[in-house]
Design a protein around this motif. Sequence first.
Motif, mmCIF file in Angstrom:
data_model
loop_
_atom_site.group_PDB
_atom_site.id
_atom_site.type_symbol
_atom_site.label_atom_id
_atom_site.label_comp_id
_atom_site.label_asym_id
_atom_site.label_seq_id
_atom_site.Cartn_x
_atom_site.Cartn_y
_atom_site.Cartn_z
ATOM 1 N N GLY A 1 48.181 -17.328 19.674
ATOM 2 C CA GLY A 1 47.068 -17.403 18.727
ATOM 3 C C GLY A 1 45.983 -16.418 19.123
ATOM 4 O O GLY A 1 45.482 -15.649 18.301
ATOM 5 N N ILE A 2 45.667 -16.416 20.413
ATOM 6 C CA ILE A 2 44.594 -15.542 20.902
ATOM 7 C C ILE A 2 45.007 -14.076 20.808
ATOM 8 O O ILE A 2 44.266 -13.228 20.311
ATOM 9 C CB ILE A 2 44.241 -15.905 22.368
ATOM 10 N N VAL A 3 46.228 -13.800 21.265
ATOM 11 C CA VAL A 3 46.700 -12.412 21.227
ATOM 12 C C VAL A 3 46.766 -11.925 19.780
ATOM 13 O O VAL A 3 46.358 -10.808 19.464
ATOM 14 C CB VAL A 3 48.086 -12.278 21.902
ATOM 15 N N GLY A 4 47.278 -12.808 18.928
ATOM 16 C CA GLY A 4 47.396 -12.447 17.517
ATOM 17 C C GLY A 4 46.054 -12.037 16.949
ATOM 18 O O GLY A 4 45.914 -11.000 16.301
ATOM 19 N N ARG A 5 45.037 -12.848 17.244
ATOM 20 C CA ARG A 5 43.695 -12.525 16.735
ATOM 21 C C ARG A 5 43.161 -11.231 17.352
ATOM 22 O O ARG A 5 42.556 -10.413 16.684
ATOM 23 C CB ARG A 5 42.740 -13.687 17.028
ATOM 24 N N GLY B 1 41.456 -5.879 17.003
ATOM 25 C CA GLY B 1 41.594 -4.542 17.583
ATOM 26 C C GLY B 1 42.008 -3.552 16.510
ATOM 27 O O GLY B 1 41.431 -2.471 16.370
ATOM 28 N N GLY B 2 42.981 -3.947 15.724
ATOM 29 C CA GLY B 2 43.501 -3.086 14.657
ATOM 30 C C GLY B 2 42.423 -2.753 13.650
ATOM 31 O O GLY B 2 42.198 -1.588 13.292
ATOM 32 N N ASP C 1 46.128 9.562 15.069
ATOM 33 C CA ASP C 1 45.953 10.134 16.415
ATOM 34 C C ASP C 1 45.048 9.258 17.249
ATOM 35 O O ASP C 1 45.338 8.931 18.399
ATOM 36 C CB ASP C 1 45.301 11.522 16.325
ATOM 37 N N ILE C 2 43.952 8.873 16.634
ATOM 38 C CA ILE C 2 42.980 8.071 17.378
ATOM 39 C C ILE C 2 43.601 6.734 17.766
ATOM 40 O O ILE C 2 43.463 6.280 18.902
ATOM 41 C CB ILE C 2 41.717 7.864 16.525
ATOM 42 N N LEU C 3 44.348 6.174 16.814
ATOM 43 C CA LEU C 3 45.026 4.906 17.096
ATOM 44 C C LEU C 3 45.884 5.029 18.344
ATOM 45 O O LEU C 3 45.884 4.171 19.213
ATOM 46 C CB LEU C 3 45.920 4.536 15.911
ATOM 47 N N MET C 4 46.606 6.135 18.443
ATOM 48 C CA MET C 4 47.508 6.296 19.577
ATOM 49 C C MET C 4 46.734 6.451 20.882
ATOM 50 O O MET C 4 47.130 5.887 21.900
ATOM 51 C CB MET C 4 48.435 7.513 19.359
ATOM 52 N N THR C 5 45.629 7.205 20.859
ATOM 53 C CA THR C 5 44.846 7.357 22.101
ATOM 54 C C THR C 5 44.225 6.028 22.517
ATOM 55 O O THR C 5 44.125 5.723 23.697
ATOM 56 C CB THR C 5 43.692 8.360 21.936
ATOM 57 N N TRP C 6 43.854 5.302 21.514
ATOM 58 C CA TRP C 6 43.178 4.034 21.812
ATOM 59 C C TRP C 6 44.143 2.911 22.165
ATOM 60 O O TRP C 6 43.749 1.938 22.771
ATOM 61 C CB TRP C 6 42.340 3.614 20.603
ATOM 62 N N ARG C 7 45.392 3.114 21.731
ATOM 63 C CA ARG C 7 46.345 2.021 21.860
ATOM 64 C C ARG C 7 46.391 1.479 23.290
ATOM 65 O O ARG C 7 46.289 0.290 23.540
ATOM 66 C CB ARG C 7 47.744 2.507 21.452
#
Length: 489
Positions: free
Chosen positions: A436-440, A445-446, A465-471
């Motif tokens: 539940g916590i991770v899902g949220r 985060g997304g 690109d930013i998504l990948m750097t931040w991932r």
Amino acid sequence: GSSDGTVYEPSKVVIIGAGPVGALAALYFAKGGWQVTLYELRGDLRNPENRSLNFTKSINLAISERGINGLRSVDPELTESILEEAIPMHGRMIHDNTGKQSSQKYDVHNRFIRSIDRGKLNERLLDELEKLTNVELKFNHGLKKLSLEKGEAIFDRKLSNGAFESVRVEADLFVGADGAHSQTRQHMMKYVRLNYSQEYIDSLWCEFQMPPHPLTGDFQLDPNHLHIWPRQTFMFIALPNQDKSFTCTLFMPENMFKDIVGPETLLEFFNKEFPDVVSLIGEEKLIADYLKNQKLPLISVKCNPYHYRNKCVIIGDAAHAMVPFYGQGMNCGFEDVRTLWDHISTTLTISEALESYTAERHPDCVVINDLAMKNYVEMRASVTSTGYLMKKWFQEFLYNWFPWMGIRTMYSMISFSNIRYSDVIKRVKRQERVLGIVGRAVLLGGIGVGGYAAWKKGWYKDGLDILMTWREEVVKAQAKLVKDIMAKR
Ligand code: FAD
């Protein structure tokens, strides 16, 4: 001997019921040096004349880790040779109303369950017992009475002319493995305050045989799947056999069976609900099987305790018959035997062993009994729901990518591990909180990252690109969050 309950040494045990669980128990006791006599109501199922007598149980069943472990712990070689004849089933194959099939794997690490011939498994165990000098097999003996204080049992022996004679038997210990309608349990109730409940579910089951392909002689469906036609309130399933046929079972509420009044309504029903099945089994055979085969009930039994002093213990379906929807009935029975033997071989007295056996085993059997009941809904309905599939996908994703989190699907822990059933439930509850916590966190985060990307650079181009750097950062932060939470728990 152990009759005063103070000193344990191997002595005389009478086992009632030579089904899979009773036969396995006999093997454990015999190899442990006990003098074993196994009594069975019916004739020897290895004798072809008696085969039809044993037809109230389905022909094949799914064996998984717990059952295999029960076998392996007493005879690894026998286990290997039994498993050679089993067919791996790596997942469910879901059949929709149009005949479209979609596969759902059981396990991210490719672990599988196996389809095995129930009769052959039972025969192999009996063959093994016959080789041992401290085992006697007595067929056509039905338990009639148990006098536990005296350590005495009375059996009705069926003679070849059809008449019965009474046989009196003494033993230090009686083990009841005589199935859901156990006479051992019935008699034990007179000696111990035994809490007992039983429930018939509203569905009945009826079996069909799907022959090999008439031209090629091959399997008509993928043999490495357990095939399911889930239809909300009822379902049809098929498990593969060595001879390239499938044994199929229709589970359905009684009133729906009643609505099928003849061959025409039967075909109409199958053509509407399971159109692919009609051609695979063939109209004629479908009708013949339906008319010939019984529509049998499904019972769930709970009781407590499983033993009386140092005199008697019940195992397998006798102690906890369950509906077959988790494929665990026999597996659980085999685990009973292994657990019972652990207690008997490591505890000082038989009465202590039986006491601690009930204490350990009862909570576990209640859990699997309840899960089996819940899984009826899962198999016939939830497997098709998007929510269920998303949750399964998410759990498996975490299991694959974050193994340190210890996330596993419940199905995988029940079918592919020997973790106590009651511990599986505890782990699942813990996981649900974490999930539940991770899902949220993932969602937030997304949204955060997506929002930032959109704001900073304009929509999709650089956003990715930013998504990948931040991932990496986001994932690290989540992992830390989860670790903190787990540590605080
Ligand atoms: P049983 O198999 O019932 O054997 C009891 C024996 O005791 C019988 O031989 C009987 O004749 C004998 N007996 C009865 N009364 C007396 C008496 N008075 N005196 C002497 N002997 C007596 N389990 C799985 O693990 N996986 C599956 O996929 C699966 N599928 C199933 C599908 C269906 C449709 C059903 C109905 C069950 C399924 N099960 C499955 C459950 C499984 O069949 C049982 O859990 C298993 O057979 C229990 O074994 P047992 O030896 O305890 O009892």
